[in-house]
Design a protein around this motif. Structure first.
Motif, PDB file in Angstrom:
ATOM      1  N   ASN A   1      50.258  14.890  54.717  1.00  0.00           N
ATOM      2  CA  ASN A   1      49.050  15.677  54.481  1.00  0.00           C
ATOM      3  C   ASN A   1      49.426  17.058  53.917  1.00  0.00           C
ATOM      4  O   ASN A   1      50.593  17.463  53.954  1.00  0.00           O
ATOM      5  N   PRO A   2      48.452  17.797  53.370  1.00  0.00           N
ATOM      6  CA  PRO A   2      48.767  19.069  52.704  1.00  0.00           C
ATOM      7  C   PRO A   2      49.502  20.067  53.591  1.00  0.00           C
ATOM      8  O   PRO A   2      50.383  20.789  53.116  1.00  0.00           O
ATOM      9  N   GLU A   3      49.161  20.124  54.885  1.00  0.00           N
ATOM     10  CA  GLU A   3      49.812  21.081  55.772  1.00  0.00           C
ATOM     11  C   GLU A   3      51.291  20.747  55.944  1.00  0.00           C
ATOM     12  O   GLU A   3      52.163  21.620  55.858  1.00  0.00           O
ATOM     13  N   GLU A   4      51.578  19.464  56.183  1.00  0.00           N
ATOM     14  CA  GLU A   4      52.970  19.056  56.339  1.00  0.00           C
ATOM     15  C   GLU A   4      53.731  19.171  55.014  1.00  0.00           C
ATOM     16  O   GLU A   4      54.930  19.468  54.995  1.00  0.00           O
TER      17      GLU A   4
ATOM     18  N   GLU B   1      55.608  12.559  57.021  1.00  0.00           N
ATOM     19  CA  GLU B   1      55.560  13.721  57.907  1.00  0.00           C
ATOM     20  C   GLU B   1      56.707  13.718  58.902  1.00  0.00           C
ATOM     21  O   GLU B   1      57.312  14.752  59.180  1.00  0.00           O
TER      22      GLU B   1
ATOM     23  N   GLU C   1      53.343  21.489  52.821  1.00  0.00           N
ATOM     24  CA  GLU C   1      53.742  22.886  52.688  1.00  0.00           C
ATOM     25  C   GLU C   1      55.014  23.164  53.472  1.00  0.00           C
ATOM     26  O   GLU C   1      55.892  23.911  53.029  1.00  0.00           O
ATOM     27  N   VAL C   2      55.119  22.561  54.655  1.00  0.00           N
ATOM     28  CA  VAL C   2      56.317  22.743  55.478  1.00  0.00           C
ATOM     29  C   VAL C   2      57.537  22.153  54.779  1.00  0.00           C
ATOM     30  O   VAL C   2      58.601  22.774  54.713  1.00  0.00           O
TER      31      VAL C   2
END
Length: 247
Positions: A190-193, A138, A195-196
């Protein structure tokens, strides 16, 4: 002739730094990596699409995310093996080692600074056709944004790590060679990071001098190979189907 071809091919594996225990893509256990059938079909199709890079077309890049760390690394290594087996130079690195270990940084420098320090040129057989960056976390320093006034230049972001580390060089090399070398980014966040990171990498791979690429062009240039979430209750088949061996 067979002896010369075999020893030359072996050199591509020896120089690659690929982790031990690798398998060919045809032997990669997709059922174990992707228990969900829907996710698995999409993942297999994206993997097949990425392998068209081996046919000499314009290079594609890909992001591998989701699933377990072992499955992500195994798939990235399997894709790298397909390059090496065809005597196409491939190099495997882990993101954190590039920041922390001098020997890994030196290995990267052999081709990362070829244009100024007389290292490996693009016409050299050792120049990478594929670069694998594993375990991208991340907080790994991002490269910055393209300068809108001069799209060939990047606007540096502040680097939370040692400024003499390899982060900026890595991304600048990717930026400069996005049309010559396929790059595989393996995400450990993690999935959110993730995506970024996927969005960022797609923008960099698709940016041209005139304007940013469309979303469809970005999606075509950087494939999203998503292994999905791990479900402990799903028991994969003991004899799962494998991806077909490429010709």
């Amino acid at each position: 002739m067979n002896y010369e071809w075999w020893t030359d091919q072996k050199g591509y594996f020896d120089r690659s730094g690929l982790p031990s225990g690798w398998v060919r893509v045809s032997e990669y256990d997709t059922s174990r990596a992707c228990p969900d059938l829907g996710i698995r079909k999409t993942m297999e199709q994206q993997t097949k699409t990425y392998l068209t890079t081996l046919g000499g077309e314009s290079p594609r890049h890909c992001v591998i995310r989701g699933g377990s760390a072992t499955d992500r690394t195994d798939l990235a290594a399997a894709l790298g093996v397909e390059f090496a087996s065809r005597r196409k130079a491939v190099y495997y690195f882990t993101a954190n080692k590039l920041l922390e270990r001098a020997d890994e940084l030196d290995r990267w420098k052999r081709f990362a600074i070829h244009d100024t320090k007389g290292g490996v040129s693009e016409s050299d057989s050792r120049f990478p056709k594929c670069v694998i960056i594993d375990d991208l976390p991340e907080k790994f320093p991002a490269p910055g944004d393209p300068d809108k006034q001069n799209p060939d230049q990047l606007v540096k972001k502040s680097n939370p790590y040692d400024p003499s580390a390899n982060s900026q060089r890595l991304f600048r090399w990717f930026w400069a060679h996005r049309n010559q070398t396929s790059t595989i980014w393996v995400l450990s966040c993690n999935p959110e990071e993730a995506e970024v990171w996927l969005s960022t990498i797609r923008q960099y791979a698709s940016w041209e001098k005139t304007a940013t690429a469309t979303e469809a062009e970005q999606t075509e240039r950087v494939l999203d190979i998503n292994l999905g979430e791990i479900d402990a209750e799903v028991v994969p088949s003991t004899n799962p189907p494998a991806l077909p061996r490429t010709p």
